[in-house]
Design a protein around this motif. Structure first.
Motif, PDB file in Angstrom:
ATOM      1  N   UNK A  76       0.855  -1.125   0.077  1.00 53.92           N
ATOM      2  CA  UNK A  76      -0.179   0.047   0.056  1.00 53.92           C
ATOM      3  C   UNK A  76       0.982   1.047  -0.089  1.00 53.92           C
ATOM      4  N   UNK A  77       1.937   1.204   0.796  1.00 46.53           N
ATOM      5  CA  UNK A  77       2.795   2.330   0.889  1.00 46.53           C
ATOM      6  C   UNK A  77       3.482   2.624  -0.510  1.00 46.53           C
ATOM      7  N   UNK A  78       3.910   1.337  -0.965  1.00 41.09           N
ATOM      8  CA  UNK A  78       4.551   1.773  -2.340  1.00 41.09           C
ATOM      9  C   UNK A  78       3.671   2.326  -3.327  1.00 41.09           C
ATOM     10  N   UNK A  79       2.707   1.749  -3.441  1.00 35.72           N
ATOM     11  CA  UNK A  79       1.622   2.261  -4.334  1.00 35.72           C
ATOM     12  C   UNK A  79       1.440   3.868  -4.221  1.00 35.72           C
ATOM     13  N   UNK A  80       1.392   4.401  -3.001  1.00 38.06           N
ATOM     14  CA  UNK A  80       1.402   5.747  -2.932  1.00 38.06           C
ATOM     15  C   UNK A  80       2.562   6.250  -3.207  1.00 38.06           C
ATOM     16  N   UNK A  81       3.521   5.777  -2.903  1.00 41.76           N
ATOM     17  CA  UNK A  81       5.003   6.459  -3.564  1.00 41.76           C
ATOM     18  C   UNK A  81       4.963   6.378  -4.951  1.00 41.76           C
ATOM     19  N   UNK A  82       4.480   5.136  -5.494  1.00 44.48           N
ATOM     20  CA  UNK A  82       4.839   5.265  -7.380  1.00 44.48           C
ATOM     21  C   UNK A  82       3.850   5.980  -7.827  1.00 44.48           C
ATOM     22  N   UNK A  83       2.495   6.090  -7.182  1.00 48.05           N
ATOM     23  CA  UNK A  83       1.556   7.030  -7.712  1.00 48.05           C
ATOM     24  C   UNK A  83       1.906   8.433  -7.680  1.00 48.05           C
ATOM     25  N   UNK A  84       2.324   8.962  -6.490  1.00 46.69           N
ATOM     26  CA  UNK A  84       2.760  10.504  -6.352  1.00 46.69           C
ATOM     27  C   UNK A  84       3.938  10.791  -6.885  1.00 46.69           C
ATOM     28  N   UNK A  85       4.998   9.942  -6.796  1.00 50.42           N
ATOM     29  CA  UNK A  85       6.462  10.459  -6.842  1.00 50.42           C
ATOM     30  C   UNK A  85       7.237   9.446  -7.727  1.00 50.42           C
ATOM     31  N   UNK A  86       6.441   8.870  -8.652  1.00 48.96           N
ATOM     32  CA  UNK A  86       7.068   7.861  -9.517  1.00 48.96           C
ATOM     33  C   UNK A  86       8.251   8.041 -10.216  1.00 48.96           C
ATOM     34  N   UNK A  87       8.507   9.448 -10.533  1.00 52.09           N
ATOM     35  CA  UNK A  87       9.787   9.683 -11.492  1.00 52.09           C
ATOM     36  C   UNK A  87      11.055   9.706 -10.264  1.00 52.09           C
ATOM     37  N   UNK A  88      11.024   9.677  -9.031  1.00 53.79           N
ATOM     38  CA  UNK A  88      11.930   9.966  -7.999  1.00 53.79           C
ATOM     39  C   UNK A  88      12.821   8.779  -7.727  1.00 53.79           C
ATOM     40  N   UNK A  89      13.832   8.949  -7.418  1.00 52.95           N
ATOM     41  CA  UNK A  89      14.750   7.634  -7.155  1.00 52.95           C
ATOM     42  C   UNK A  89      14.272   6.673  -5.968  1.00 52.95           C
ATOM     43  N   UNK A  90      13.410   7.390  -4.987  1.00 52.77           N
ATOM     44  CA  UNK A  90      12.997   6.846  -3.842  1.00 52.77           C
ATOM     45  C   UNK A  90      11.772   5.865  -4.411  1.00 52.77           C
ATOM     46  N   UNK A  91      10.812   6.129  -5.305  1.00 55.72           N
ATOM     47  CA  UNK A  91      10.223   5.000  -5.969  1.00 55.72           C
ATOM     48  C   UNK A  91      10.856   3.755  -6.446  1.00 55.72           C
ATOM     49  N   UNK A  92      11.778   4.187  -7.121  1.00 56.81           N
ATOM     50  CA  UNK A  92      12.377   3.136  -7.715  1.00 56.81           C
ATOM     51  C   UNK A  92      13.341   2.169  -6.629  1.00 56.81           C
ATOM     52  N   UNK A  93      13.767   2.578  -5.553  1.00 55.90           N
ATOM     53  CA  UNK A  93      14.450   2.115  -4.668  1.00 55.90           C
ATOM     54  C   UNK A  93      13.329   1.362  -3.877  1.00 55.90           C
ATOM     55  N   UNK A  94      12.150   2.002  -3.581  1.00 52.11           N
ATOM     56  CA  UNK A  94      10.918   1.441  -2.882  1.00 52.11           C
ATOM     57  C   UNK A  94      10.408   0.242  -3.616  1.00 52.11           C
ATOM     58  N   UNK A  95      10.598   0.133  -4.982  1.00 52.98           N
ATOM     59  CA  UNK A  95       9.916  -0.908  -5.603  1.00 52.98           C
ATOM     60  C   UNK A  95      10.894  -1.998  -5.475  1.00 52.98           C
ATOM     61  N   UNK A  96      12.044  -1.934  -5.498  1.00 55.24           N
ATOM     62  CA  UNK A  96      13.162  -3.207  -5.116  1.00 55.24           C
ATOM     63  C   UNK A  96      12.924  -3.610  -3.740  1.00 55.24           C
ATOM     64  N   UNK A  97      12.716  -2.960  -2.737  1.00 55.05           N
ATOM     65  CA  UNK A  97      12.644  -3.288  -1.314  1.00 55.05           C
ATOM     66  C   UNK A  97      11.150  -3.776  -1.267  1.00 55.05           C
ATOM     67  N   UNK A  98      10.076  -3.381  -1.606  1.00 54.64           N
ATOM     68  CA  UNK A  98       8.606  -4.050  -1.827  1.00 54.64           C
ATOM     69  C   UNK A  98       8.676  -5.272  -2.439  1.00 54.64           C
ATOM     70  N   UNK A  99       9.264  -5.401  -3.404  1.00 57.80           N
ATOM     71  CA  UNK A  99       9.345  -6.824  -4.364  1.00 57.80           C
ATOM     72  C   UNK A  99      10.084  -7.745  -3.459  1.00 57.80           C
ATOM     73  N   UNK A 100      11.228  -7.381  -2.550  1.00 58.53           N
ATOM     74  CA  UNK A 100      11.898  -8.202  -1.694  1.00 58.53           C
ATOM     75  C   UNK A 100      11.140  -8.864  -0.665  1.00 58.53           C
ATOM     76  N   UNK A 101      10.281  -7.830  -0.018  1.00 55.47           N
ATOM     77  CA  UNK A 101       9.457  -8.223   1.114  1.00 55.47           C
ATOM     78  C   UNK A 101       8.291  -9.248   0.629  1.00 55.47           C
ATOM     79  N   UNK A 102       7.898  -8.672  -0.583  1.00 54.06           N
ATOM     80  CA  UNK A 102       6.611  -9.450  -1.240  1.00 54.06           C
ATOM     81  C   UNK A 102       7.050 -10.891  -1.560  1.00 54.06           C
ATOM     82  N   UNK A 103       8.328 -11.114  -2.144  1.00 55.72           N
ATOM     83  CA  UNK A 103       8.653 -12.395  -2.450  1.00 55.72           C
ATOM     84  C   UNK A 103       8.847 -13.293  -1.349  1.00 55.72           C
ATOM     85  N   UNK A 104       9.715 -12.724  -0.070  1.00 55.53           N
ATOM     86  CA  UNK A 104       9.877 -13.374   1.000  1.00 55.53           C
ATOM     87  C   UNK A 104       8.667 -13.888   1.594  1.00 55.53           C
ATOM     88  N   UNK A 105       7.526 -13.204   1.485  1.00 52.47           N
ATOM     89  CA  UNK A 105       6.287 -13.483   2.065  1.00 52.47           C
ATOM     90  C   UNK A 105       5.594 -14.642   1.393  1.00 52.47           C
TER      91      UNK A 105
END
Length: 220
Positions: A76-105
């Motif tokens: 949910x937090x990544x979706x918020x970050x992606x939708x509002x600030x998708x062109x920032x480096x934070x969104x890209x790094x957030x995607x990598x971190x989110x995917x890691x947690x999702x895969x582990x879950x």
């Protein structure tokens, strides 16, 4: 003498009036455009700083969810970050971190979707390549070999070639293509620094298929 000065001043005034009548509008518009551009530049700089601050705050919240391994909340937090600030480096790094947690879950499909977004939309080419590399790993686990190789083809970034070659070897080995896998792993082994521990793992893969680097070099 005073009359002569008055005449000179009048002549200068007449010349100034004539000049202004001819070029006054142009000068005015140039000044307006210059001031407008300066104001726009200042506004853009302020906007960029404001976006970065807000994106950083969302990324901090996302990191806290990652540390707590809250897969649903981090999505949910990544979706918020992606939708509002998708062109920032934070969104890209957030995607990598989110995917890691999702895969582990165990949320493989969600992790694939997150990494696909990063591979297609991240502003940094290195992040795109890393997202494709990790996505290829998930596709390998799902036995989607052709799609995994396709992702690796798009991960050609300087400095990441050995890791891409190693993952390519994994996919080829899973397809039963031992010789091609060995060639890919050898490419990875050659490209990795000697002191890097990861190189030992690649060497073990080569040894397992009868292509240990030490043996092949001794035979030369």
């Amino acid at each position: 003498m005073a009359t002569q000065l008055d005449l000179q001043e009048q002549e200068q005034l007449d010349q100034l009036k004539a000049f202004w009548n001819q070029y006054g509008n142009l000068i005015t518009w140039v000044l307006i455009l210059a001031l407008g551009a300066f104001a726009a530049w200042n506004g853009w700089q302020w906007y960029q700083r404001d976006q970065a601050v807000k994106a950083a705050a969302l990324y901090d919240a996302l990191e806290r969810s990652a540390q707590a391994k809250e897969a649903d909340r981090i999505a949910s937090r990544f979706a918020d970050l992606r939708d509002k600030f998708g062109r920032t480096p934070y969104a890209a790094q957030g995607a990598l971190l989110t995917a890691k947690v999702q895969a582990e879950a165990g949320q493989a499909d969600a992790a694939k979707a997150t990494l696909t977004w990063a591979a297609e939309s991240a502003a940094d080419d290195a992040v795109k390549a890393l997202a494709r590399l990790r996505l290829a790993g998930l596709l390998l686990d799902a036995k989607q070999y052709d799609e995994a190789l396709k992702q690796l083809d798009g991960a050609a970034v300087p400095g990441m070639a050995p890791l891409v070659a190693d993952r390519r070897g994994d996919v080829l080995a899973a397809q039963g293509k031992a010789e091609e896998a060995a060639a890919a792993w050898r490419q990875a082994w050659d490209g990795l620094p000697e002191r890097l521990e990861y190189r030992r793992l690649v060497e073990a893969k080569l040894t397992a298929v009868g292509a240990a680097p030490a043996a092949s070099e001794a035979a030369r």
